[in-house]
Scaffold this active site. Sequence first.
Site, PDB file in Angstrom:
ATOM      1  N   LYS A 150      71.004   5.315  35.967  1.00  0.00           N
ATOM      2  CA  LYS A 150      70.128   5.153  34.813  1.00  0.00           C
ATOM      3  C   LYS A 150      70.247   3.726  34.298  1.00  0.00           C
ATOM      4  CE  LYS A 150      68.591   9.427  34.098  1.00  0.00           C
ATOM      5  NZ  LYS A 150      67.165   9.757  34.018  1.00  0.00           N
ATOM      6  N   ASP A 179      66.613   4.373  37.717  1.00  0.00           N
ATOM      7  CA  ASP A 179      65.686   5.069  36.816  1.00  0.00           C
ATOM      8  C   ASP A 179      65.701   4.401  35.453  1.00  0.00           C
ATOM      9  OD1 ASP A 179      64.035   6.734  35.467  1.00  0.00           O
ATOM     10  OD2 ASP A 179      65.210   8.568  35.773  1.00  0.00           O
ATOM     11  N   GLU A 205      62.430   4.094  39.482  1.00  0.00           N
ATOM     12  CA  GLU A 205      61.700   5.184  38.825  1.00  0.00           C
ATOM     13  C   GLU A 205      61.222   4.727  37.442  1.00  0.00           C
ATOM     14  OE1 GLU A 205      63.802   8.762  39.826  1.00  0.00           O
ATOM     15  OE2 GLU A 205      63.288   9.628  37.883  1.00  0.00           O
ATOM     16  N   ASP A 233      57.688   9.261  37.058  1.00  0.00           N
ATOM     17  CA  ASP A 233      58.336  10.449  36.507  1.00  0.00           C
ATOM     18  C   ASP A 233      57.704  10.777  35.148  1.00  0.00           C
ATOM     19  OD1 ASP A 233      60.008  12.498  35.853  1.00  0.00           O
ATOM     20  OD2 ASP A 233      61.849  11.340  35.783  1.00  0.00           O
ATOM     21  N   LYS A 257      59.246  17.835  38.716  1.00  0.00           N
ATOM     22  CA  LYS A 257      60.193  18.771  38.106  1.00  0.00           C
ATOM     23  C   LYS A 257      59.489  20.125  38.042  1.00  0.00           C
ATOM     24  CE  LYS A 257      62.490  15.400  35.044  1.00  0.00           C
ATOM     25  NZ  LYS A 257      61.959  14.118  35.534  1.00  0.00           N
TER      26      LYS A 257
HETATM   27 MG    MG Z   1      63.397   9.912  35.789  1.00  0.00          MG
END
Ligand code: MG
Length: 347
Positions: A150, A179, A205, A233, A257
Amino acid sequence: MSLRLDYRSYSLPLLRPLRTAHGLCTVREGGVVRLVDESGAVGLGEVCPLPGFNRERWSDSESVLGRLGEHVTWETLADLPSDLECLCGALAAARRMLEGGRGDGDRGAPDQPATPPPAWPVASLLPAGKAALGEVDSRLELGFRIFKWKVGVAPVGDEIALLDDLLGRMPEGARLRLDANGAWGRRQAERWLERCAERPIEHVEQPVDAERKGAEDLLLGLADDYPTPLALDESLVLGADITTWLEKGWQGVFVVKPSLLADPEAILGRLERAGAKVVFSSALETAIGARNALDIAFSWGGERRALGFGVWPLFGGLHVNGPHAAPFMQLADVRRLDPQKTWTVLN
Ligand code: MG
């Protein structure tokens, strides 16, 4: 046919708080729905919108479910507000389980193939910032070779300075996903993408905020200008968003997701037919949502990119988590989850 409808709210402290560009998450809140038909067959589904991602809230679903009362029909359930996509998806999952299974937690669909599909690599989620350096060695020892880090949490310069340290700890063949959760502006994204070129970065991402003005053009431009693939995303909250990006001919990765979509099978059918690159990802579900989302992932016929499901255990207690993070996941790991036990412990 009359159905009995039940639901339960949960508020589960995370074993380890999760820091992303959206903020710090310490407690996961959501709900589970249960349908029982006249034959006693049971279906379960999970409503787990992600704060900072979905506009929908569990409390919205809770009000709708409260108004429906204890006895419902498929017709009433088909008539719910379509903007509650997570709720619609949870009820569809419950229906699939009820109709496919024997009410003993076996979802029934898809059937176990005669030859189980090979184990599917899992990406390991590293903590944001410098903490990633302290974790990567032990994950490598466990056998993970694909990591997700992240970023967008600290100033760009500070994080870029850590990138080569992190990559330097990884053996040849290992890959890193970044991400940013939409945290960067154009200049910051360009700085990062310049740095990522010729490094083993599988994809970046959501470099920029999906909600910012001109986000679509910016994402398409960045994808054209730099060699590192981009993944969408937060740009893909609703099923309709995925369809829109497919129609735009997006050549990067679609992060899907399944827990957050009203009709994941229809969307995935479209993605598969288009030959799209898909990464399946967790919405930080309990075992009920995990079972459904992973069953759907395992029915994917396209290229298998590492699963973004290396998140469990997220919660304390038995029967609440999805399959514990391991370098590979097998369908048998998914089939071991027992949604009915999860329902019981969430009481
Ligand atoms: Mg993500």
